[in-house]
Write a protein that holds these residues in place. Structure first.
Motif, PDB file in Angstrom:
ATOM      1  N   CYS A   1      54.968  -6.643 -69.135  1.00 38.50           N
ATOM      2  CA  CYS A   1      55.100  -5.515 -70.378  1.00 38.50           C
ATOM      3  C   CYS A   1      56.157  -4.240 -70.054  1.00 38.50           C
ATOM      4  O   CYS A   1      56.621  -3.542 -70.879  1.00 38.50           O
TER       5      CYS A   1
ATOM      6  N   GLN B   1      60.415  -6.463 -64.845  1.00 35.59           N
ATOM      7  CA  GLN B   1      60.134  -7.263 -66.326  1.00 35.59           C
ATOM      8  C   GLN B   1      61.131  -8.351 -66.606  1.00 35.59           C
ATOM      9  O   GLN B   1      60.915  -9.555 -66.954  1.00 35.59           O
TER      10      GLN B   1
ATOM     11  N   GLU C   1      52.152 -17.057 -64.241  1.00 38.31           N
ATOM     12  CA  GLU C   1      51.246 -16.069 -63.697  1.00 38.31           C
ATOM     13  C   GLU C   1      50.346 -16.556 -62.720  1.00 38.31           C
ATOM     14  O   GLU C   1      49.938 -15.905 -61.658  1.00 38.31           O
TER      15      GLU C   1
ATOM     16  N   HIS D   1      57.393  -1.713 -63.201  1.00 36.89           N
ATOM     17  CA  HIS D   1      56.346  -1.013 -62.593  1.00 36.89           C
ATOM     18  C   HIS D   1      56.932  -0.429 -61.417  1.00 36.89           C
ATOM     19  O   HIS D   1      57.669  -1.050 -60.697  1.00 36.89           O
TER      20      HIS D   1
ATOM     21  N   ARG E   1      51.122 -10.601 -57.690  1.00 31.29           N
ATOM     22  CA  ARG E   1      50.684 -10.961 -59.147  1.00 31.29           C
ATOM     23  C   ARG E   1      51.976 -10.385 -59.979  1.00 31.29           C
ATOM     24  O   ARG E   1      52.623  -9.442 -59.703  1.00 31.29           O
TER      25      ARG E   1
ATOM     26  N   ASP F   1      51.811 -10.477 -63.784  1.00 28.75           N
ATOM     27  CA  ASP F   1      51.328 -10.068 -65.075  1.00 28.75           C
ATOM     28  C   ASP F   1      51.559  -8.973 -65.643  1.00 28.75           C
ATOM     29  O   ASP F   1      52.074  -8.698 -66.627  1.00 28.75           O
ATOM     30  N   CYS F   2      51.402  -7.809 -64.790  1.00 29.08           N
ATOM     31  CA  CYS F   2      52.084  -6.414 -65.164  1.00 29.08           C
ATOM     32  C   CYS F   2      53.324  -6.396 -65.678  1.00 29.08           C
ATOM     33  O   CYS F   2      53.662  -5.675 -66.497  1.00 29.08           O
TER      34      CYS F   2
ATOM     35  N   ASP G   1      55.545  -2.021 -58.149  1.00 31.43           N
ATOM     36  CA  ASP G   1      55.642  -3.622 -58.121  1.00 31.43           C
ATOM     37  C   ASP G   1      57.081  -4.385 -57.836  1.00 31.43           C
ATOM     38  O   ASP G   1      57.965  -3.652 -58.457  1.00 31.43           O
TER      39      ASP G   1
ATOM     40  N   TYR H   1      60.232 -11.563 -64.607  1.00 33.07           N
ATOM     41  CA  TYR H   1      58.979 -12.035 -65.109  1.00 33.07           C
ATOM     42  C   TYR H   1      59.455 -13.226 -66.426  1.00 33.07           C
ATOM     43  O   TYR H   1      59.075 -14.254 -66.337  1.00 33.07           O
TER      44      TYR H   1
END
Length: 176
Positions: A149, A159, A133, A152, A143, A145-146, A155, A162
C-alpha cells in the motif's frame, strides 16, 4: 561488548534445541560434559548437522515459515506430494539456499528431487500476491506486505519493489 560464552550445559541444550529440535538425553549430556577436547563444541555442531533429526527440524522450521502451520490433513498432503522430502533432502545434502529458493519459485523441476518444490505454489493456489508475501521473508529477511500500500520510512522495501516482486511471479507463470 559481546556476551560471555555460555557454560557447557547451556551451550549443549541450546545447540540441541536449535539444530535438532529437542533437548539432549542424559547419555548425550554426560558424553559432552565428559569430553575434554578443545574443539568439542565444533565437533558436536558438525555431528548434529549431519543427522536426519537436523534435516527434519529444519524442514519443520522452513515449512512453517513458507506455508504456515498445518493441520493433519494438510500435513499428509505436504508429505504425500513431496514437499517434506524436497526440504529434508535439500538440508541433508547441504544444498545452497539460492538453489532451494529457485526450485521453489521457478516451479519447473529440472531434477527429480525438485518435484516436491511444486507444492509451495499449489498450496498458495498460484496467488501471486500470496507467493510474494510468503517467500519474501525467506529471501529478504523481512516482510513486504506493508509495501503493497505504501512506502514505509522504516521498511527497506519500497512499494515499487513490492510490485516488481509480484510481477516476477506473474511473468514466471505466464500472466501479463
Amino acid at each position: 561488548t559481546p556476551a560471555p560464552l555460555a557454560d557447557e550445559r547451556t551451550f549443549l541444550r541450546r545447540v540441541f534445541l536449535d539444530l535438532i529440535g529437542r533437548i539432549p538425553t542424559v547419555a548425550e549430556t554426560n558424553d559432552f560434559l565428559g569430553n575434554v577436547s578443545p574443539d568439542k563444541r565444533t565437533a558436536l555442531v558438525d555431528r548434529l548437522l549431519a543427522t536426519d533429526e537436523a534435516a527434519r527440524n529444519f524442514r519443520e522450521i522452513w515449512d512453517a515459515l513458507l506455508l504456515g502451520r498445518r493441520n493433519g490433513r494438510r500435513e499428509d498432503k505436504r508429505r504425500d506430494n513431496g514437499w517434506f522430502e524436497f526440504l529434508e533432502t535439500s538440508f541433508k545434502n547441504g544444498r545452497p539456499w539460492n538453489e532451494v529458493v529457485n526450485a521453489i519459485i521457478e516451479a519447473r523441476p529440472q531434477k527429480p528431487e525438485d518435484k516436491g518444490a511444486l507444492w509451495f505454489l499449489f498450496e498458495q493456489k498460484n496467488e501471486h500476491q500470496q507467493i510474494a508475501e510468503a517467500i519474501a521473508p525467506v529471501i529478504y529477511g523481512t516482510r513486504i506486505d506493508c509495501a503493497q500500500c505504501h512506502d514505509h520510512r522504516y521498511d527497506p522495501i519500497p512499494q515499487a519493489d513490492y510490485y516488481r516482486l509480484r510481477a516476477d511471479y506473474d511473468r514466471r507463470n505466464g500472466v501479463g
